[in-house]
Write an enzyme that holds these catalytic residues in place. Sequence first.
Site: not given
Length: 387
Positions: A86, A89, A172, A294, A337-340
């Site tokens: 993510s 994004k 989300y 964010e 921002k995190t992403g997985s």
Amino acid sequence: MARAVTPFILAIASCLPSTPIRAADSPGVITAAVERAFRPLLKEYDVPGIAVAVTVDGRRYFFSYGVASKEKNVPVTKDTLFEIGSVSKTFTATLASYAQALGKVSLDDRPGKYMPQLRESALDEASLLNLGTYTSGGLPLQFPNSVTNGAEMATYFQQWRPSVSPGAQRQYSNPSIGLLGHVTGLAMNGGFADLIETDLFPKLGLGHSYIRVPEAEMANYAWGYNKANKPIRVSPGVFDAEAYGIKSTVTDMIRFVEANIRPETLDAPIRIAVEGTHIGYFRVGEMVQGLGWEQYPYPVALDRLLAGNSLTMAMEPNAAMRLNPPQTPSAPTLFNKTGSTNGFGAYVAFVPEKKIGIVMLANRNFPIPARITAAHAVLEQMAAEAP
């Protein structure tokens, strides 16, 4: 997904060296901080490989741990391609902001302007800004399994009914920001993936980032590992490219971070586009939601950062307060921002005023609190005496 913070995670910050990192110091001090924060995560969470990059006042440092493929014992390097999940994004948001800078879209537009099928639908009450900030009225985290192609996507959106008015809640949602990317592509008369790969990436100076990994780069593409420790890569899906489909290296991602730290180094209108993603539109609990990124006032305590990236924030609707006027950066701010994906985990954070940033890419989706705790500890060390 976020989990409760374990004693091990909490111990990361306390075991870091007490000497703050100075921009003029030898790389050994930075190495010590990153080593203490990230190397233990490989064993603690059975992570095959991790790549870390930090930037301090324009200086870049790279760290590689473990392997990109357990089967072939291929080591991770700064050129290894990881799925960034993510964090993709933030690129979707940048493309939408770029389209607005070019006059192709306005964030106040309704999606039906570009997708006639959506005109007079309930979703057309939401704006592109609502789509990009997950405040359209309750779009879910994922499409139902029955949505497998573009026609089914359009039908789903036509039939969807909101649970609240646009702007009242943040929920989300991949379909939400995915639709923003899709209509941006329509407005720019191109496919989303083509626009990202052939227009946006080059303008940001990213030469090894892809939605569609070319054959010549497949040898650099890491294998992710799922809960059963099986090698895995991301599966195709509706709006996969827009929501979680980018593969990149820490080398490219730290360049992207530096572009966000100093957008004035970019040519207009891409400079305007990057700056546009730094505007905050909604206050949601412990954080401010912008386009993609964010935000938190800096310095930010670890518990506040963990709360803003918690399972509650990711999986449940949360009350949103519209900021009027929108919040432009006028004080030190941390963007993150995190992403997985099923086999990969990522985290990106930076503080423009301090000229510091960090990227972590891994080929296992290990707990978000562990990623954030490690990155926060390193950032705090760097910020102590950074310019």
